[in-house]
Design a protein around this motif. Sequence first.
Motif, PDB file in Angstrom:
ATOM      1  N   CYS A   5      -6.282  -0.391   0.355  1.00 61.13           N
ATOM      2  CA  CYS A   5      -4.922  -0.267   0.878  1.00 61.13           C
ATOM      3  C   CYS A   5      -4.985   0.498   2.200  1.00 61.13           C
ATOM      4  O   CYS A   5      -5.723   1.465   2.322  1.00 61.13           O
ATOM      5  CB  CYS A   5      -4.018   0.474  -0.101  1.00 61.13           C
ATOM      6  SG  CYS A   5      -3.799  -0.390  -1.665  1.00 61.13           S
ATOM      7  N   ILE A   6      -4.192   0.050   3.174  1.00 63.63           N
ATOM      8  CA  ILE A   6      -4.136   0.701   4.481  1.00 63.63           C
ATOM      9  C   ILE A   6      -2.660   0.836   4.864  1.00 63.63           C
ATOM     10  O   ILE A   6      -1.875  -0.096   4.671  1.00 63.63           O
ATOM     11  CB  ILE A   6      -4.893  -0.111   5.558  1.00 63.63           C
ATOM     12  CG1 ILE A   6      -6.370  -0.264   5.176  1.00 63.63           C
ATOM     13  CG2 ILE A   6      -4.750   0.542   6.930  1.00 63.63           C
ATOM     14  CD1 ILE A   6      -7.153  -1.184   6.093  1.00 63.63           C
ATOM     15  N   GLN A  50       4.344   2.823   6.881  1.00 65.51           N
ATOM     16  CA  GLN A  50       4.346   1.367   7.041  1.00 65.51           C
ATOM     17  C   GLN A  50       3.087   0.792   6.395  1.00 65.51           C
ATOM     18  O   GLN A  50       1.983   0.995   6.900  1.00 65.51           O
ATOM     19  CB  GLN A  50       4.371   1.016   8.532  1.00 65.51           C
ATOM     20  CG  GLN A  50       4.219  -0.456   8.831  1.00 65.51           C
ATOM     21  CD  GLN A  50       5.449  -1.245   8.472  1.00 65.51           C
ATOM     22  OE1 GLN A  50       6.544  -0.868   8.853  1.00 65.51           O
ATOM     23  NE2 GLN A  50       5.272  -2.319   7.749  1.00 65.51           N
ATOM     24  N   PRO A  51       3.218   0.092   5.256  1.00 65.98           N
ATOM     25  CA  PRO A  51       2.043  -0.541   4.650  1.00 65.98           C
ATOM     26  C   PRO A  51       1.491  -1.646   5.561  1.00 65.98           C
ATOM     27  O   PRO A  51       2.253  -2.420   6.135  1.00 65.98           O
ATOM     28  CB  PRO A  51       2.576  -1.141   3.349  1.00 65.98           C
ATOM     29  CG  PRO A  51       3.902  -0.490   3.124  1.00 65.98           C
ATOM     30  CD  PRO A  51       4.423  -0.107   4.463  1.00 65.98           C
ATOM     31  N   ILE A  84      -3.795   5.865   6.969  1.00 68.81           N
ATOM     32  CA  ILE A  84      -4.163   6.187   5.595  1.00 68.81           C
ATOM     33  C   ILE A  84      -4.922   5.016   4.981  1.00 68.81           C
ATOM     34  O   ILE A  84      -4.468   3.875   5.027  1.00 68.81           O
ATOM     35  CB  ILE A  84      -2.895   6.495   4.765  1.00 68.81           C
ATOM     36  CG1 ILE A  84      -2.166   7.677   5.385  1.00 68.81           C
ATOM     37  CG2 ILE A  84      -3.260   6.768   3.305  1.00 68.81           C
ATOM     38  CD1 ILE A  84      -0.770   7.879   4.871  1.00 68.81           C
ATOM     39  N   VAL A  85      -6.083   5.316   4.430  1.00 67.78           N
ATOM     40  CA  VAL A  85      -6.918   4.306   3.783  1.00 67.78           C
ATOM     41  C   VAL A  85      -7.174   4.785   2.358  1.00 67.78           C
ATOM     42  O   VAL A  85      -7.576   5.919   2.129  1.00 67.78           O
ATOM     43  CB  VAL A  85      -8.255   4.128   4.531  1.00 67.78           C
ATOM     44  CG1 VAL A  85      -9.125   3.103   3.821  1.00 67.78           C
ATOM     45  CG2 VAL A  85      -8.023   3.720   5.970  1.00 67.78           C
ATOM     46  N   ALA A  86      -6.916   3.905   1.402  1.00 63.93           N
ATOM     47  CA  ALA A  86      -7.136   4.270  -0.005  1.00 63.93           C
ATOM     48  C   ALA A  86      -7.866   3.155  -0.715  1.00 63.93           C
ATOM     49  O   ALA A  86      -7.831   2.025  -0.324  1.00 63.93           O
ATOM     50  CB  ALA A  86      -5.807   4.527  -0.698  1.00 63.93           C
TER      51      ALA A  86
END
Length: 86
Positions: A5-6, A50-51, A84-86
């Motif tokens: 996910c970013i 914002q995805p 953000i990186v998950a």
Amino acid sequence: MKLRCIAVQYRKTIRRPAVKATLIFDEDDKNPILLDSNFDEDWGDCLYLQPILHHGIHKKHKVEIIVEDTDTKDKTPFYLMSLIVA
């Protein structure tokens, strides 16, 4: 298979006009994502999330952010908070 996910976090502001930016994901310039700093509310600023990619394949990705209007004399500057990186 790992999933990825970013998201991009930036400020939306009530101090209009505010500078906008365009995000190009994985060099797909036919589907740009608008990062609009102008907040539609009148009660204060907001840190907006914002995805960009939700449960995508784990691989190397490219994120390019282009600030649309660099003449910020009369505009509130674009404020990128985090990637953000998950």
